[in-house]
Write a protein that holds these residues in place. Structure first.
Motif, PDB file in Angstrom:
ATOM      1  N   ASP A   1       0.482 -32.556 -41.760  1.00 43.18           N
ATOM      2  CA  ASP A   1       0.554 -34.042 -42.076  1.00 43.18           C
ATOM      3  C   ASP A   1       1.366 -34.525 -43.021  1.00 43.18           C
ATOM      4  O   ASP A   1       1.379 -35.975 -43.168  1.00 43.18           O
TER       5      ASP A   1
ATOM      6  N   PRO B   1       4.761 -35.047 -43.457  1.00 35.65           N
ATOM      7  CA  PRO B   1       5.795 -35.906 -43.168  1.00 35.65           C
ATOM      8  C   PRO B   1       5.345 -37.475 -43.103  1.00 35.65           C
ATOM      9  O   PRO B   1       5.777 -38.390 -43.422  1.00 35.65           O
ATOM     10  N   GLU B   2       4.149 -37.374 -41.994  1.00 32.45           N
ATOM     11  CA  GLU B   2       3.538 -38.947 -41.877  1.00 32.45           C
ATOM     12  C   GLU B   2       3.237 -39.385 -43.188  1.00 32.45           C
ATOM     13  O   GLU B   2       3.420 -40.692 -43.361  1.00 32.45           O
ATOM     14  N   ALA B   3       2.530 -38.697 -44.063  1.00 32.31           N
ATOM     15  CA  ALA B   3       2.102 -39.294 -45.412  1.00 32.31           C
ATOM     16  C   ALA B   3       3.184 -39.796 -46.175  1.00 32.31           C
ATOM     17  O   ALA B   3       3.085 -40.859 -47.159  1.00 32.31           O
TER      18      ALA B   3
ATOM     19  N   GLN C   1       5.933 -40.622 -45.061  1.00 27.82           N
ATOM     20  CA  GLN C   1       6.651 -41.828 -44.412  1.00 27.82           C
ATOM     21  C   GLN C   1       5.636 -43.144 -44.905  1.00 27.82           C
ATOM     22  O   GLN C   1       6.271 -44.327 -45.115  1.00 27.82           O
ATOM     23  N   ASP C   2       4.425 -42.885 -44.792  1.00 25.80           N
ATOM     24  CA  ASP C   2       3.703 -44.219 -45.358  1.00 25.80           C
ATOM     25  C   ASP C   2       3.892 -44.535 -46.612  1.00 25.80           C
ATOM     26  O   ASP C   2       3.908 -45.781 -46.734  1.00 25.80           O
TER      27      ASP C   2
ATOM     28  N   TRP D   1       6.571 -44.141 -48.558  1.00 26.92           N
ATOM     29  CA  TRP D   1       7.881 -44.914 -48.610  1.00 26.92           C
ATOM     30  C   TRP D   1       8.047 -46.114 -47.866  1.00 26.92           C
ATOM     31  O   TRP D   1       8.944 -46.963 -48.342  1.00 26.92           O
ATOM     32  N   ARG D   2       7.190 -46.331 -46.862  1.00 24.16           N
ATOM     33  CA  ARG D   2       7.399 -47.882 -46.233  1.00 24.16           C
ATOM     34  C   ARG D   2       6.742 -48.724 -47.333  1.00 24.16           C
ATOM     35  O   ARG D   2       7.256 -49.833 -47.488  1.00 24.16           O
TER      36      ARG D   2
ATOM     37  N   ARG E   1      12.022 -42.100 -42.864  1.00 20.97           N
ATOM     38  CA  ARG E   1      11.809 -40.824 -42.073  1.00 20.97           C
ATOM     39  C   ARG E   1      11.607 -39.637 -42.806  1.00 20.97           C
ATOM     40  O   ARG E   1      12.558 -39.525 -43.945  1.00 20.97           O
ATOM     41  N   ALA E   2      10.692 -38.989 -42.592  1.00 22.42           N
ATOM     42  CA  ALA E   2      10.553 -37.621 -43.299  1.00 22.42           C
ATOM     43  C   ALA E   2      10.745 -36.475 -42.361  1.00 22.42           C
ATOM     44  O   ALA E   2      10.097 -36.771 -41.269  1.00 22.42           O
TER      45      ALA E   2
ATOM     46  N   PRO F   1      10.148 -32.762 -40.662  1.00 23.31           N
ATOM     47  CA  PRO F   1       8.912 -31.525 -40.466  1.00 23.31           C
ATOM     48  C   PRO F   1       9.303 -30.402 -41.524  1.00 23.31           C
ATOM     49  O   PRO F   1      10.256 -30.095 -41.607  1.00 23.31           O
TER      50      PRO F   1
END
Length: 390
Positions: free
Chosen positions: A235, A237-239, A241-242, A244-245, A270-271, A273
């Motif tokens: 999880d 990469p998604e965290a 990205q959140d 960095w946004r 983008r992060a 995997p």
């Protein structure tokens, strides 16, 4: 029985101001109280009254003397002003003198400059950041309370015996090498799984900047470290990205309010995997002291991550800091500082002699130096943008 430094304070507490009579005696006694060797005979490289030939811009040559000098350690100018003097005018002039003198040394500039007010204060400047700075950059040591300040005592002992121990660049280099090794492993792992070099480089630079921002308090403390420690590898990469946004736009993340990081640095959030081993490498890198990291790691990382063809296509060439300093300092920075120091010394001398008006020649010189300094700052900013642009 008082300590040697306390005894020194007592001995000089009631001494009458007399610079020529007191300065060398006090320095010798201070050395004994600190437990360091006192100056040696002339010609030793650690001596009183080091002669320096100074050639003025009009070609005239004069001989000046540094009150106390130790090669590769320090240059010291001594004054002995009466107690209760309301300002630092005399000490400012002493700083201007010693700063000018060391500019004419045949040896390398010493890491430290000092101005001694006999028995009362010792002002210390270092050049670990590249230059000594102005008068206000001094660390002021109260000699009357030196015996009760172990940090000041250790500083003076290091200045006399091992100045390199105080060089923050050595610590910075060690931390930078360690972190670069971790990031190099991570880059190799990502590239081995088919991720393009440019994509890997940009991802790692986002990680690096986030770690640095956290350590210098641009991000709330532990924001990124907690994310790395609390989120599962799958999880992560998604965290990231959140996070960095939110950094790109400003807002709240995990209950913390984040400032906006402009310049579109995190516009691409983008992060990539990661494997569990990659995750560990990021945790190890984030746990290091990023405030001590040499900023050139950004450029070094980018250059190492891209092959020559990609670097040329992107315009991502990086000039190491040492190369830039080698060009800028002798051609721009040192001449401007030398001229400004001379002007300051002249102004102080005029004030002491009671002349309140400065001639037109001095005014023109001040304006020239000021405008020149502004031009240098603009040039430096342009050079920095060119050097680190992608």
């Amino acid at each position: 029985m008082p300590s040697p430094l306390a005894a020194l304070t007592d001995r000089w507490a009631a001494a009458k101001p007399a610079e020529r009579a007191n300065a060398q005696s006090y320095i010798i006694e201070l050395c004994h109280a600190l437990g360091v060797e006192p100056p040696a005979p002339a010609g030793s490289g650690y001596e009183f009254e080091l002669a320096i030939n100074v050639v003025a811009r009009d070609g005239t040559e004069t001989t000046n003397f540094v009150d106390c000098y130790k090669a590769d350690h320090f240059a010291l100018e001594a004054k002995d002003q009466a107690a209760g003097i309301p300002d630092d005018r005399l000490l400012r002039r002493a700083f201007g003198q010693v700063r000018n003198y060391v500019g004419h040394l045949r040896d390398q500039l010493p890491p430290y400059l000092m101005v001694l007010d006999v028995g009362k204060a010792l002002l210390v400047w270092d050049r670990w950041a590249g230059d000594y700075g102005g008068f206000g950059a001094a660390r002021r040591i109260d000699l009357r309370t030196l015996a009760t300040n172990p940090d000041d005592i250790e500083l003076l002992r290091d200045i006399w015996t091992n100045p390199a121990a105080r060089d923050p660049r050595a610590r910075s280099a060690a931390v930078t090498r360690e972190i670069a090794g971790k990031l190099g492993e991570l880059a190799a792992s990502l590239e081995s799984r088919g991720h393009p070099q440019e994509e890997v480089a940009r991802f790692l630079i986002r990680c690096v900047f986030t770690m640095f921002a956290e350590d210098v308090d641009l991000l709330p403390a532990e924001t990124f470290r907690e994310l790395l420690n609390d989120v599962e590898t799958a999880d992560l990469p998604e965290a990231m990205q959140d996070l960095w946004r939110v950094m790109d736009s400003g807002g709240r993340f995990g209950g913390r309010k984040l400032a906006r990081f402009n310049g579109q640095f995190f516009h691409d959030a983008r992060a990539l995997p990661l494997t569990p081993d990659d995750h560990v490498l990021l945790i190890q890198a984030a746990g290091r002291a990023w405030a001590d990291v040499e900023p050139s790691i950004f450029g070094t990382l980018l250059v190492r991550a891209l092959d020559p063809v990609e670097r040329h296509r992107l315009g991502a060439e990086f000039t190491p800091r040492a190369f830039v300093e080698r060009l800028v300092r002798p051609t721009i920075e040192e001449p401007v500082r030398e001229r400004w120091t001379l002007v300051q010394a002249q102004v102080l001398q005029l004030r002491e002699t009671g002349r309140t008006r400065i001639g037109r020649r001095h005014s023109r010189r001040c304006k020239t130096i000021t405008s020149g300094s502004a031009g240098c700052r603009s040039s430096t900013r342009r050079a920095a943008r060119a050097t680190f642009s992608m």
